[in-house]
Design an enzyme around this catalytic site. Structure first.
Site, mmCIF file in Angstrom:
data_model
loop_
_atom_site.group_PDB
_atom_site.id
_atom_site.type_symbol
_atom_site.label_atom_id
_atom_site.label_comp_id
_atom_site.label_asym_id
_atom_site.label_seq_id
_atom_site.Cartn_x
_atom_site.Cartn_y
_atom_site.Cartn_z
ATOM 1 N N PHE A 246 22.995 12.696 -129.724
ATOM 2 C CA PHE A 246 23.016 13.584 -130.541
ATOM 3 C C PHE A 246 22.147 14.582 -131.672
ATOM 4 C CE2 PHE A 246 24.356 9.268 -131.349
ATOM 5 C CZ PHE A 246 25.236 8.954 -130.600
ATOM 6 N N THR A 473 28.014 9.256 -122.659
ATOM 7 C CA THR A 473 29.478 10.611 -122.679
ATOM 8 C C THR A 473 30.457 9.816 -121.481
ATOM 9 O OG1 THR A 473 28.275 12.634 -121.810
ATOM 10 C CG2 THR A 473 28.722 11.850 -124.127
ATOM 11 N N GLY A 514 27.041 20.267 -121.968
ATOM 12 C CA GLY A 514 27.370 20.519 -120.347
ATOM 13 C C GLY A 514 27.748 19.758 -119.711
ATOM 14 N N ILE A 595 41.485 18.339 -120.291
ATOM 15 C CA ILE A 595 40.934 17.369 -120.656
ATOM 16 C C ILE A 595 40.927 16.625 -119.404
ATOM 17 C CG2 ILE A 595 40.708 14.873 -122.023
ATOM 18 C CD1 ILE A 595 40.176 16.840 -123.474
ATOM 19 N N ASN A 597 38.925 13.275 -118.875
ATOM 20 C CA ASN A 597 39.157 12.032 -118.430
ATOM 21 C C ASN A 597 39.834 11.593 -119.599
ATOM 22 O OD1 ASN A 597 39.458 9.199 -118.260
ATOM 23 N ND2 ASN A 597 37.009 9.077 -117.536
ATOM 24 N N PRO A 598 40.925 11.239 -120.042
ATOM 25 C CA PRO A 598 41.095 10.894 -121.891
ATOM 26 C C PRO A 598 40.973 9.928 -122.778
ATOM 27 C CG PRO A 598 43.289 11.379 -119.894
ATOM 28 C CD PRO A 598 41.842 11.191 -118.670
ATOM 29 N N GLY A 669 31.969 17.527 -126.994
ATOM 30 C CA GLY A 669 31.125 16.110 -128.122
ATOM 31 C C GLY A 669 30.783 15.935 -129.556
ATOM 32 N N GLU A 670 30.800 17.377 -129.687
ATOM 33 C CA GLU A 670 31.043 17.505 -131.457
ATOM 34 C C GLU A 670 31.508 17.684 -132.553
ATOM 35 O OE1 GLU A 670 25.989 20.033 -131.010
ATOM 36 O OE2 GLU A 670 27.998 20.068 -129.694
#
Length: 736
Positions: A246, A473, A514, A595, A597-598, A669-670
């Site tokens: 994080f 993740t 990333g 996307i 990997n859902p 991620g954010e």
């Protein structure tokens, strides 16, 4: 030699829901984290932190400690190896806190003053707690408040432009039919990943070998090499499994301390941080005071936009909590102004924390937009549609894609927004006042240069090597799917190796960059390999390897505004008798490119939204002005959302093609946390008719606001149904 070619009939791995490739190892305990990996002759270090907020170290009385059982050494400013901090690293100049034990100055509570190393962790801790350090204490200042003396405008950095402006702001405000001019505050907040910060350092064949929990082995290896004036090739950093980061797992004093001790003792040394040590050593989110002024025509079209954000920084290292950046992307106006201001205090340096800038900034801005909608008598979603920009409001650049209105349209349909009565304080269910709110979300979609290698093995499998970091993740799984599609093979034929600086430089896991960065490098290498295999010929015993480097391609990208977008919706119930708030529903709809990997993507969105709920109702670090330290610097004193506080959370996405983009992937991620606190706060207003402009929305604040507004409370005995009473007895989503 064997010949093998990819199977062109197998495609479509990207976009399919796949369980994590390392999932079984994690649930069975086979996956080992940094603090669990065994080393022969391992010693343990324990950091000693300052107990004063400002001053000088007068003495470190280490003789009694050195005589304690198992103690091997005590490092401090009088005997520690020298390090170099005058350099420019991957993210600019390093924080001076990395230069531990180099002088006798103490700039804040929690500054590292010594490292005790012993045969066992228990011996090290006992000795560290027995070590006497004497100080010459000086007056300190840790008080943060809006407009305090000494506030200044920082210089621009490669990451943050301090100020932007266009048009005549005051003139447009004067000409506006409707004006919102309010201040919003957010508190100091802290990281608490499940896995502790742990690093083990040893010298192996003339190389400094570090096993660590970090967000980027390339980054950590580069910084350690420069700190210790080593050839970069002589430093190796590995971080195979990471239990959350994080923003907190970059380069920190515990890694430097472990390397110092390993150098002195010539044996492996492990240093693990405790919860209480984290706040001063690994960064945190600065408190903010934000003033927003919006001027609009009667129909809600913005004429003036002004977002000024104040945050704190330390006296030893400058960091900007870039809370005013959101409006530079989301909303245009004839006059547009954003500004960041800082105040230097005797506190640890703040740093990146999930959605730095956007998380606190969205609370202020999206709350202010809701206030403007109320004043104009316009639906909050309609107001945002009315102010949808065609290009970047500040940059003027085109958007790579921008589907925020599609997010609102789909979210409104699924949430039942059309049935909402916009008037506040009308819906009541027994003792609960009910309300709904919404907010927009955005976060940049960048990419960092990365290298990758893909090898065709003689057994028909493929090995991907990239120095990515899987911080929870699902990066391994994502890279498996990306490589499978690029190679046109089944994902079961792909193996991924990552998190080892020897694999070559790659982007760290941060800034939602990333997956996009690594996927680009893997796609290029895999595509090259597929073409070479298609030419025929045999595969030698060592396989055939193709390599990539995206640095040149990234530099050649057309200048555009690249962002993920989203719409957040919240339903809350508020008991004005107790101040209790229960979030009943959260819905987030996102536009985030391809996307990969859902399954793991939805997990990321829901995790971010859960954190946003926690930010809205719970999280608040309190700094004691007398001591300069934190009150309750652990998980007992730092309140965050627990299982009982989290309602049904739904996350989904709309199609978001990115024309001309080399990978079409955006970061996720954010963005999940962005806008959630504002959506909750706006829902609390809709329930009660009272605005809350300071986070967290605590029960005491609800009670004071309800009393001031004279909101009638329901008779608890008559207003609570049996089902509600049972729900309260069993728990439920609550803010206390």
């Amino acid at each position: 030699m064997t010949t093998t070619t990819p199977n062109a009939a197998v495609t479509g791995a990207v976009g399919s829901a796949r369980a994590r490739v390392e999932g079984r190892d994690k649930v069975t305990g086979a996956a080992r984290y940094a603090g669990e990996i065994p080393f022969a002759d391992l010693a343990h270090g324990w950091l000693v932190l300052s107990t004063v907020a400002r001053g000088r170290i007068r003495s470190v009385e280490d003789a009694p400690v050195l005589a304690m059982p198992g103690v091997l050494t005590v490092l401090h400013h009088g005997n520690a190896p020298r390090v170099e901090t005058d350099y420019v690293g991957m993210l600019g100049r390093p924080s001076p806190v990395l230069g531990i034990f180099q002088h006798d100055r103490v700039p804040f509570v929690g500054w590292p003053v010594a490292l005790v190393v012993a045969e066992t962790s228990e011996q090290a801790r006992e000795a560290a707690e027995a070590l006497v350090v004497r100080y010459d204490e000086e007056p300190h200042d840790v008080a943060f408040f809006a407009g305090r003396p000494g506030t200044y405008t920082p210089q621009d950095t490669p990451m943050v432009q301090a100020e932007t402006e266009k048009g005549d702001l005051e003139a447009q405000l004067d000409a506006a039919d409707v004006v919102v001019d309010e201040e919003y505050t957010t508190p100091e907040e802290h990281h608490h990943p499940m896995e502790p910060h742990a690093a083990t350092a040893r010298w192996d064949g003339g190389r400094l070998d570090v096993v660590d929990s970090n967000q980027g082995s390339t980054w950590v290896a580069s910084e350690l090499a420069q700190l210790f004036s080593l050839d970069p090739a002589s430093v190796r950093v590995r971080s195979e499994h990471v239990g959350g980061g994080f923003g907190s797992k970059g380069v920190s004093p515990h890694q430097v301390a472990a390397a110092m001790a390993a150098t002195v003792l010539r044996r492996p040394v492990r240093v693990v941080l405790t919860r209480r040590q984290m706040p001063s050593l690994v960064g945190y989110r600065s408190p903010t005071a934000q003033r927003i002024r919006l001027g609009a025509d009667a129909d809600g079209r913005l004429r003036a936009f002004d977002h000024q954000a104040q945050s704190l920084t330390s006296t030893v290292h400058e960091f900007i909590e870039s809370s005013a950046v959101l409006g530079r992307v989301m909303y245009d106006a004839d006059a547009h102004h954003t500004l960041h201001r800082l105040v230097r205090l005797d506190v640890p340096a703040p740093s990146w924390m999930r959605a730095p800038g956007e998380a606190p900034g969205s609370f202020a801005l999206e709350s202010a937009l809701d206030e403007l909608a109320e004043k104009c008598g316009v639906d909050p979603i309609a107001l945002r549609a009315r102010n949808e920009p065609g290009t970047g409001p500040v940059s003027g650049l085109p958007f790579s894609s921008r589907n925020v209105l599609a997010c609102f349209e789909e979210g409104a349909r699924r949430f039942g927004w059309a049935d909402r009565d916009p008037r506040p304080g009308l819906r009541r269910e027994g003792r609960w006042l009910l309300g709904t709110g919404t907010a927009a979300a955005t976060y940049p979609s960048g990419a960092g240069p990365s290298t990758a290698a893909v090898t065709a093995e003689t057994d028909g499998t493929f090995t991907v090597r990239i120095n990515a970091a899987d911080i929870g993740t699902g990066a391994r799984t994502a890279m498996t799917l990306v490589a499978a599609d690029a190679l046109e093979v089944d994902p079961d034929r792909v193996r991924v190796r990552l998190a080892d600086s020897d694999l070559g430089p790659a982007m760290f896991a941060g800034g939602s960059m990333g997956t996009r960065s690594w996927a680009w490098a893997v796609t290029l290498a895999a595509g090259d390999l597929r073409e070479r295999l298609a030419l025929g010929g045999g595969i030698p015993p060592e396989g055939i390897t193709a390599r990539s480097n995206t640095a040149e391609a990234i530099g050649a990208l057309a200048k555009q505004e690249r962002h993920s977008f989203g719409a957040q919706f919240a339903e809350v119930a508020v008991d004005v008798t107790t101040g209790e708030i229960r979030v009943r529903r959260l819905l987030g709809i996102f536009a985030a490119g391809t996307i990969v990997n859902p399954l793991t993507a939805r997990s990321q969105f829901i995790g971010g939204m859960t954190w946003g709920l926690s930010m809205a109702l719970h999280e608040e670090a309190i700094r004691d002005e007398a001591s300069g330290g934190l009150v309750g610097a652990d998980l007992a004193g730092y309140h965050l959302a627990s299982h009982a506080d989290v309602p049904l959370i739904e996350a989904d996405w709309v199609d978001d093609p990115v024309p001309g983009d080399p990978v079409g992937i955006k970061g996720i991620g954010e963005i999940g946390i962005v806008g959630v606190a504002a959506a909750v706060a706006n829902a609390v207003w809709h329930a009660t008719g009272v605005r809350h402009r300071s986070l967290p929305i605590r029960p005491d604040r609800v009670l004071r606001a309800a009393d001031a507004a004279r909101i009638p409370a329901a008779d608890d005995a008559r207003g609570r149904t049996a089902d509600e009473a049972r729900s309260r007895a069993e728990g439920g989503t609550r803010s206390a």
